[in-house]
Design a protein around this motif. Structure first.
Motif, PDB file in Angstrom:
ATOM      1  N   ILE A  97       0.829  -1.202   0.000  1.00 22.83           N
ATOM      2  CA  ILE A  97       0.000   0.000   0.000  1.00 22.83           C
ATOM      3  C   ILE A  97       0.862   1.250   0.000  1.00 22.83           C
ATOM      4  N   ALA A  98       1.940   1.245   0.761  1.00 22.87           N
ATOM      5  CA  ALA A  98       2.757   2.443   0.912  1.00 22.87           C
ATOM      6  C   ALA A  98       3.726   2.645  -0.242  1.00 22.87           C
ATOM      7  N   GLY A  99       3.904   1.629  -1.089  1.00 18.64           N
ATOM      8  CA  GLY A  99       4.848   1.749  -2.181  1.00 18.64           C
ATOM      9  C   GLY A  99       4.382   2.726  -3.248  1.00 18.64           C
ATOM     10  N   ALA A 100       5.298   3.160  -4.096  1.00 17.81           N
ATOM     11  CA  ALA A 100       4.966   4.101  -5.157  1.00 17.81           C
ATOM     12  C   ALA A 100       4.401   3.369  -6.359  1.00 17.81           C
ATOM     13  N   ASP A 101       3.375   3.944  -6.933  1.00 17.26           N
ATOM     14  CA  ASP A 101       2.806   3.457  -8.180  1.00 17.26           C
ATOM     15  C   ASP A 101       3.150   4.461  -9.270  1.00 17.26           C
ATOM     16  N   THR A 102       3.247   3.973 -10.488  1.00 19.55           N
ATOM     17  CA  THR A 102       3.519   4.839 -11.627  1.00 19.55           C
ATOM     18  C   THR A 102       2.215   5.196 -12.307  1.00 19.55           C
ATOM     19  N   LEU A 103       2.093   6.456 -12.676  1.00 21.65           N
ATOM     20  CA  LEU A 103       0.915   6.941 -13.377  1.00 21.65           C
ATOM     21  C   LEU A 103       1.198   6.914 -14.863  1.00 21.65           C
ATOM     22  N   LYS A 104       0.388   6.169 -15.610  1.00 21.01           N
ATOM     23  CA  LYS A 104       0.509   6.153 -17.072  1.00 21.01           C
ATOM     24  C   LYS A 104      -0.377   7.271 -17.604  1.00 21.01           C
ATOM     25  N   VAL A 105       0.249   8.379 -18.006  1.00 19.42           N
ATOM     26  CA  VAL A 105      -0.473   9.582 -18.430  1.00 19.42           C
ATOM     27  C   VAL A 105      -1.173   9.328 -19.758  1.00 19.42           C
ATOM     28  N   ASP A 106      -2.460   9.650 -19.799  1.00 21.12           N
ATOM     29  CA  ASP A 106      -3.278   9.559 -21.007  1.00 21.12           C
ATOM     30  C   ASP A 106      -3.301  10.952 -21.641  1.00 21.12           C
TER      31      ASP A 106
END
Length: 179
Positions: free
Chosen positions: A17-26
């Motif tokens: 939960i605390a880890g970073a996620d990457t945002l795939k920009v649309d």
């Protein structure tokens, strides 16, 4: 033993939960625009192409990293002559710009970001308010920053002896993507 297994599972879940996620920009849902004012009228330039790398905590919606790079030839103002003059003003060729996130903080109930923006070979520290909203897997990031193009070693833009482009520019962004 059950407590140890439970604690280990809980710890693994919390790390996930605390880890970073990457945002795939649309890019079809996103926009980056620059508003300028000159004597007698205003104009907006839209960045048609750019590279954005965004990551952050999916629970708190706090960014861990945000890097943006672009070519000024991809900034279109709907006036081809103005776009060509902008490239000359920036020194010709294929001028580029970058932004790199440094940190965030909260002040008076608003979130602020700070980073380094580089234009025309000059880097400056800037700070601006931003918002982040999450709807399912979709995340939108909005913000507005004000820049003074003179801070980047660029001259005042004058034409026909009476028209001047105000050195204060407003950069508006709305980035939308999936985690």
């Amino acid at each position: 033993m059950k407590r140890l297994i439970g604690a280990a599972l809980c710890g693994m879940l919390m790390m996930g939960i605390a880890g970073a996620d990457t945002l795939k920009v649309d890019k079809t849902r996103s926009r980056i625009q620059v508003d300028g004012r000159s004597t007698g009228h205003g104009f907006t330039g839209t960045l048609e192409e750019y590279t954005a790398r965004v990551s952050g905590n999916p629970v708190t919606l706090r960014p861990d990293a945000f890097e943006l790079s672009w070519k000024f030839t991809d900034l279109k103002t709907e006036d081809e002559k103005r776009d060509k003059e902008m490239i000359k003003w920036l020194g010709g060729g294929s001028p580029t710009g970058t932004f790199k996130f440094i940190k965030t903080w909260e002040q008076d109930g608003k979130d602020f970001a700070q980073g380094t923006i580089s234009i025309h070979g000059v880097s400056k520290l800037i700070a601006f308010p931003y918002t982040v909203k999450k709807d399912g897997d979709w995340v939108s990031i909005d913000g507005v920053a004000t820049l003074d193009y003179k801070d980047f070693g660029l001259p005042i833009i004058r034409a026909v002896a009476v028209m001047t482009v105000n050195p204060k520019l407003t950069v508006r962004f709305h980035l939308v993507g999936k985690l």
